[in-house]
Write a protein that holds these residues in place. Sequence first.
Motif, PDB file in Angstrom:
ATOM      1  N   ALA A   1       2.674  -6.498   1.899  1.00 12.13           N
ATOM      2  CA  ALA A   1       1.218  -6.641   2.013  1.00 12.13           C
ATOM      3  C   ALA A   1       0.829  -7.197   3.380  1.00 12.13           C
ATOM      4  CB  ALA A   1       0.697  -7.547   0.903  1.00 12.13           C
TER       5      ALA A   1
ATOM      6  N   HIS B   1       0.113  -0.669   0.913  1.00 14.69           N
ATOM      7  CA  HIS B   1      -0.547  -1.852   0.348  1.00 14.69           C
ATOM      8  C   HIS B   1      -0.687  -1.719  -1.167  1.00 14.69           C
ATOM      9  CE1 HIS B   1      -3.841  -4.711  -0.509  1.00 14.69           C
ATOM     10  NE2 HIS B   1      -3.170  -5.435   0.366  1.00 14.69           N
TER      11      HIS B   1
ATOM     12  N   SER C   1       1.243  -4.460   5.912  1.00 16.84           N
ATOM     13  CA  SER C   1       0.146  -3.497   5.801  1.00 16.84           C
ATOM     14  C   SER C   1      -1.108  -4.030   6.488  1.00 16.84           C
ATOM     15  CB  SER C   1      -0.157  -3.192   4.336  1.00 16.84           C
ATOM     16  OG  SER C   1       0.951  -2.581   3.719  1.00 16.84           O
TER      17      SER C   1
END
Length: 123
Positions: A11, A103, A14
């Motif tokens: 995450a 993500h 991303s």
Amino acid sequence: MDILAMARGLAAHSEARQNAIAQNVANADTPNYRARDVASFQETFQATNHTQLRATRAGHLQATGSTAVSPRIIDEPGPSTPNGNTVSLETEMLKSADVKSAHDRALAVYRSSMNILRTTIGR
């Protein structure tokens, strides 16, 4: 809990990649601007993730216990326009779609892991 650290790292990667893409799009008409991207998640995660023993408290094994991922920005090669700019809006849109997919994958892994943990403790 390594899977949660990996999902968190994906995450964060991303986010960093989406920021680089946004900067590229914002500078699409800037003369001599070089398109940038973030090193791949695999390369970034392997460089920062150490599989040796981790500390559980301060002073334990003299380790930091950190699994933070800090993506590194790289210049992206490619043809330039007459003003020296290397940003291709089509390429940036494709990369943006890839980032959204990564993500979403990180969120799915996190959500699935949390469901497994809830099931394990009986909730």
